[in-house]
Design an enzyme around this catalytic site. Structure first.
Site, PDB file in Angstrom:
ATOM      1  N   HIS A   1      45.510  50.005  80.690  1.00  0.00           N
ATOM      2  CA  HIS A   1      44.055  49.796  80.654  1.00  0.00           C
ATOM      3  C   HIS A   1      43.374  50.969  79.948  1.00  0.00           C
ATOM      4  O   HIS A   1      42.449  50.770  79.154  1.00  0.00           O
ATOM      5  CB  HIS A   1      43.497  49.685  82.082  1.00  0.00           C
ATOM      6  CG  HIS A   1      44.016  48.522  82.870  1.00  0.00           C
ATOM      7  ND1 HIS A   1      44.829  48.668  83.960  1.00  0.00           N
ATOM      8  CD2 HIS A   1      43.823  47.184  82.739  1.00  0.00           C
ATOM      9  CE1 HIS A   1      45.123  47.478  84.481  1.00  0.00           C
ATOM     10  NE2 HIS A   1      44.517  46.554  83.753  1.00  0.00           N
TER      11      HIS A   1
ATOM     12  N   ASP B   1      49.458  40.465  77.676  1.00  0.00           N
ATOM     13  CA  ASP B   1      49.116  39.074  78.010  1.00  0.00           C
ATOM     14  C   ASP B   1      48.910  38.336  76.687  1.00  0.00           C
ATOM     15  O   ASP B   1      47.782  38.026  76.303  1.00  0.00           O
ATOM     16  CB  ASP B   1      47.862  39.049  78.884  1.00  0.00           C
ATOM     17  CG  ASP B   1      48.068  39.832  80.165  1.00  0.00           C
ATOM     18  OD1 ASP B   1      48.552  39.249  81.137  1.00  0.00           O
ATOM     19  OD2 ASP B   1      47.775  41.050  80.188  1.00  0.00           O
TER      20      ASP B   1
ATOM     21  N   GLY C   1      41.010  45.631  87.402  1.00  0.00           N
ATOM     22  CA  GLY C   1      41.166  46.832  88.218  1.00  0.00           C
ATOM     23  C   GLY C   1      42.615  47.163  88.508  1.00  0.00           C
ATOM     24  O   GLY C   1      43.515  46.651  87.841  1.00  0.00           O
TER      25      GLY C   1
HETATM   26  P1  AMP Z   1      44.386  42.914  83.857  1.00  0.00           P
HETATM   27  O1  AMP Z   1      43.663  43.976  84.637  1.00  0.00           O
HETATM   28  O2  AMP Z   1      45.832  42.798  84.225  1.00  0.00           O
HETATM   29  O3  AMP Z   1      43.653  41.608  83.817  1.00  0.00           O
HETATM   30  O4  AMP Z   1      44.411  43.434  82.366  1.00  0.00           O
HETATM   31  C1  AMP Z   1      43.222  43.785  81.702  1.00  0.00           C
HETATM   32  C2  AMP Z   1      43.540  44.014  80.254  1.00  0.00           C
HETATM   33  O5  AMP Z   1      44.514  45.046  80.122  1.00  0.00           O
HETATM   34  C3  AMP Z   1      44.128  42.786  79.570  1.00  0.00           C
HETATM   35  O6  AMP Z   1      43.598  42.679  78.259  1.00  0.00           O
HETATM   36  C4  AMP Z   1      45.603  43.094  79.557  1.00  0.00           C
HETATM   37  O7  AMP Z   1      46.300  42.445  78.520  1.00  0.00           O
HETATM   38  C5  AMP Z   1      45.568  44.579  79.335  1.00  0.00           C
HETATM   39  N1  AMP Z   1      46.829  45.184  79.757  1.00  0.00           N
HETATM   40  C6  AMP Z   1      47.451  45.007  80.951  1.00  0.00           C
HETATM   41  N2  AMP Z   1      48.609  45.679  80.971  1.00  0.00           N
HETATM   42  C7  AMP Z   1      48.747  46.271  79.759  1.00  0.00           C
HETATM   43  C8  AMP Z   1      49.759  47.092  79.153  1.00  0.00           C
HETATM   44  N3  AMP Z   1      50.867  47.422  79.791  1.00  0.00           N
HETATM   45  N4  AMP Z   1      49.563  47.527  77.885  1.00  0.00           N
HETATM   46  C9  AMP Z   1      48.422  47.170  77.217  1.00  0.00           C
HETATM   47  N5  AMP Z   1      47.443  46.400  77.736  1.00  0.00           N
HETATM   48  C10 AMP Z   1      47.600  45.958  78.982  1.00  0.00           C
END
Ligand code: AMP
Length: 276
Positions: free
Chosen positions: A37, A150, A31
């Site tokens: 995202h 990540d 979220g």
């Molecule tokens: P998170 O909500 O931070 O757990 O991220 C959810 C998904 O979004 C994970 O697969 C992250 O690697 C991806 N994500 C987060 N930030 C970015 C970004 N700046 N560019 C691309 N994917 C992202």
């Protein structure tokens, strides 16, 4: 877009899509959604006919002194973004839906999980591997999309899926950045205005280091210079800057590889990585 909060409702909603013959892409998130995202949802829709996005702040991947309780939670805005992006099902389980009383089985993510971020966040990748495996079992998607932001997490998930024979295609998505280069992240909300300016130095420094490595300069001295540059810019602590093989994530001393970093600005830990 259907919003579901229980495993049972998820199963039913997915069954309805399957009856229509649709292939399914899964986009797991915690979220506080941003355009990174949203780009994952877009990529999901290129790989599958319908996208299921989950929002779950996973307690199992936070350490005892980490930001679980203050992690930003912006459900209404998130749901609007997912709907606008074309998501079919938004899955928002409560903690006790994912970890009911008596929950006892965790995935151990292996050696690489104890390196890089794993050194500084013990148990983090086991928590990630556990929740992602559960989400994959619950949604049984054809593909699942994860960001290269990540990079180590993406690596761990590919390993888990390979090792446990989970029938899903893992798709890596490029890093979305702010105009000044800062990788988009839910945690960027923690940054003050001046920290935000400094934060952009992380990407610039990694890019400069990557270009020196491409020219054949020694990794050790390039990384030392990069650490100095971050310190000078105002980063308060550097967890690591390391050059790793892009596929195996094993240490390497020359290009081609992936240069990965984690560094702190006050109370905010930033990670980023670039191709070399
Ligand atoms: P998170 O909500 O931070 O757990 O991220 C959810 C998904 O979004 C994970 O697969 C992250 O690697 C991806 N994500 C987060 N930030 C970015 C970004 N700046 N560019 C691309 N994917 C992202």
């Amino acid at each position: 877009m259907e919003v579901v909060r229980s495993r049972q409702a998820l199963t039913q909603a997915i069954r309805a899509l399957r009856v229509l013959g649709k292939t399914i892409g899964l986009v797991p998130t915690m979220g506080a959604l941003h355009n990174g995202h949203v780009s994952l949802v877009g990529l999901g829709l290129r790989h599958a006919q319908a996208v299921v996005a989950s929002i779950f702040v996973n307690p199992a991947q936070f350490g005892p002194n980490e930001d679980f309780s203050r992690y930003p939670r912006t459900e209404q805005e998130d749901l609007e973004k997912l709907k606008a992006a074309g998501v079919s099902i938004a899955y928002l389980p409560a903690v006790d839906e994912m970890y009911p009383q008596g929950f006892a089985t965790y995935i151990s993510a292996g050696k690489i999980a104890n390196e890089l971020c794993g050194v500084f966040r013990p148990g983090h990748f086991d928590g990630v591997a556990t929740v992602v495996t559960k989400l994959l079992m619950q949604a049984s998607p054809d593909s699942a999309i994860f960001g290269e932001k990540d990079y180590q997490q993406l690596h761990v998930i590919r390993q888990v899926v390979r090792d446990l024979d989970i029938a899903v295609r893992i798709v890596g998505a490029p890093i979305m950045r702010e105009k000044e280069g800062l990788a988009m992240s839910s945690r960027n909300r923690y940054l003050s205005e001046s920290e935000r300016v400094t934060a952009a130095v992380l990407y610039r420094t990694l890019q400069q280091a990557a270009s020196k490595l491409r020219e054949g300069r020694r990794a050790e001295s390039v990384i030392k210079d990069a650490k100095n540059a971050l310190q000078k810019a105002g980063f308060t602590k550097i967890d690591y800057i390391e050059l790793r093989n892009a596929q195996t994530l094993l240490p390497t001393y020359s290009a081609p590889g992936r240069l990965l970093a984690a560094a702190w600005l006050g109370n905010t830990r930033l990670i980023d990585n670039v191709e070399v």
